[in-house]
Motif scaffolding. Structure first.
Motif, PDB file in Angstrom:
ATOM      1  N   ARG A  21     -11.178   4.277   7.924  1.00 41.54           N
ATOM      2  CA  ARG A  21      -9.762   3.927   8.070  1.00 41.54           C
ATOM      3  C   ARG A  21      -9.116   3.714   6.718  1.00 41.54           C
ATOM      4  NH1 ARG A  21      -9.934  -0.830   5.199  1.00 41.54           N
ATOM      5  NH2 ARG A  21     -11.070  -2.500   6.203  1.00 41.54           N
ATOM      6  N   ALA A  23      -5.970   1.207   5.375  1.00 44.93           N
ATOM      7  CA  ALA A  23      -5.296   0.028   5.933  1.00 44.93           C
ATOM      8  C   ALA A  23      -4.279  -0.553   4.951  1.00 44.93           C
ATOM      9  CB  ALA A  23      -6.356  -1.014   6.289  1.00 44.93           C
ATOM     10  N   GLU A  57      -1.178  -3.034   7.846  1.00 43.38           N
ATOM     11  CA  GLU A  57      -1.567  -4.453   7.822  1.00 43.38           C
ATOM     12  C   GLU A  57      -0.329  -5.323   7.545  1.00 43.38           C
ATOM     13  OE1 GLU A  57      -5.463  -4.910   5.838  1.00 43.38           O
ATOM     14  OE2 GLU A  57      -6.132  -4.226   7.809  1.00 43.38           O
ATOM     15  N   TYR A 189      -5.915 -12.479   6.565  1.00 42.86           N
ATOM     16  CA  TYR A 189      -6.455 -11.126   6.392  1.00 42.86           C
ATOM     17  C   TYR A 189      -7.934 -11.046   6.770  1.00 42.86           C
ATOM     18  CZ  TYR A 189      -8.974  -7.726   3.541  1.00 42.86           C
ATOM     19  OH  TYR A 189      -9.863  -6.786   3.109  1.00 42.86           O
TER      20      TYR A 189
HETATM   21  N1  GLU Z   1      -4.480  -4.232   3.481  1.00 44.24           N
HETATM   22  C1  GLU Z   1      -5.306  -4.273   2.324  1.00 44.24           C
HETATM   23  C2  GLU Z   1      -4.528  -3.734   1.139  1.00 44.24           C
HETATM   24  O1  GLU Z   1      -3.517  -3.089   1.291  1.00 44.24           O
HETATM   25  C3  GLU Z   1      -6.577  -3.447   2.480  1.00 44.24           C
HETATM   26  C4  GLU Z   1      -7.571  -4.138   3.297  1.00 44.24           C
HETATM   27  C5  GLU Z   1      -8.906  -3.434   3.465  1.00 44.24           C
HETATM   28  O2  GLU Z   1      -9.024  -2.240   3.181  1.00 44.24           O
HETATM   29  O3  GLU Z   1      -9.811  -4.099   3.930  1.00 44.24           O
HETATM   30  O4  GLU Z   1      -4.930  -3.990   0.022  1.00 44.24           O
END
Ligand code: GLU
Length: 306
Positions: A21, A23, A57, A189
């Motif tokens: 994935r 994110a 996210e 998170y």
């Molecule tokens: N949302 C996080 C970011 O943009 C990444 C989280 C992850 O890959 O675990 O840095």
């Protein structure tokens, strides 16, 4: 951290369908650093015929920039990166996080905390210090933060990062207690990412080296939920000429779709892949198709610009 470990130990031997994935947090448009993370996670999944999921996210409303999710989706399309399945938004998954939180509360592995961020900062200069560990503040009323109790009494925590090697964490200075739900009601998170990765069947996680320190925390949560930890690839960060990592908070420049091929070649170069001048005039989709075939995970540099 030791580099002596078996790089061949990965899910190939388990014959599991490969689910990866990307994110991104929608706190701004994609920049070169996030493009690098997107590409590495895409090729590592696709080279094994796996799926590449996209999760926005958007846990923390004050950090969400309106329209940033659409801009991220558009950039991925313009750069030839097609995700599998529907786009998942964390803001739609709060019930899932709450259910998992209740599971942890039943195991008394968590505790309540009524410290404000300011108080923690005054005491420690920033990182969470577990001040409320023994104060018996846990309640379901939701007016306190909830912290996870890290316990190394059974020994150190290790995992084999497929890029960085064997990573070990053995004391609170390596990994201390951490907040999983904030006093203001927002899920942290650490909890959200584990709940979603489990739910989405993600079995390998490719992301920036700056998140490596979060990994033991996430692995503790996997263990509490009796789920297999994913295989990790923590990739080198891209830094600017001043040595500052590319990030939305550092105001890094958004990637521009009209320079897609040039930026893809630059990003792939950072990832240790063999690029050629002729690629600059290829279409983004042609470049992506080429690297699905020719991507070499073993060429990822482990400590570039650390
Ligand atoms: N949302 C996080 C970011 O943009 C990444 C989280 C992850 O890959 O675990 O840095």
């Amino acid at each position: 951290m030791s580099q002596n470990f078996d790089k061949n130990r990965d899910r190939d031997s388990l014959n599991t369908p490969w689910v990866g994935r990307f994110a991104p947090s929608p706190s701004g448009p994609l920049h070169l650093g996030s493009l690098v993370a997107a590409l590495a996670s895409f090729f590592i999944a696709k080279q094994r015929g796996g799926q590449w999921l996209l999760r926005i996210e958007d846990l923390d409303p004050p950090r969400v920039v309106e329209g940033a999710d659409q801009s991220i989706l558009q950039s991925l399309e313009d750069f030839g990166l097609e995700w599998d399945g529907p786009v998942v938004y964390q803001s739609h998954n709060f019930a899932r996080y709450q259910t998992r939180l209740m599971e942890l509360m039943e195991k008394s592995i968590v505790y309540g905390c009524d410290c404000s961020r300011k108080q923690v900062e005054e005491r420690t200069g920033g990182s969470y210090d577990g001040y409320c560990k023994e104060r018996g503040l846990l309640s379901v009323s939701g007016d306190k933060s909830i912290a996870y109790r890290v316990d190394f009494s059974d020994g150190k925590h290790q995992f084999n990062d497929q890029v960085q090697g064997l990573c070990e964490f053995s004391s609170p200075s390596d990994c201390h207690d951490f907040i999983i739900k904030r006093k203001d009601g927002l899920y942290a998170y650490q909890l959200a990412v584990v709940c979603d990765d489990i739910e989405q069947g993600v079995n390998h996680v490719v992301r920036g080296y700056d998140i490596l320190d979060s990994t033991p925390r996430q692995n503790f949560l996997y263990q509490c939920f009796a789920q297999a930890e994913p295989i990790y690839f923590h990739i080198p960060l891209v830094k600017n000429d001043m040595g500052i990592k590319f990030s939305k908070s550092a105001g890094s420049q958004a990637i521009e779709s009209n320079k897609a091929s040039e930026l893809l070649v630059t990003a792939l170069g950072h990832l240790g892949q063999k690029t050629e001048a002729a690629m600059l005039t290829a279409k983004p989709r042609e470049l992506i198709a080429h690297f699905v075939k020719h991507w070499q995970t073993e060429n990822l540099p482990s400590n570039l610009n650390r």
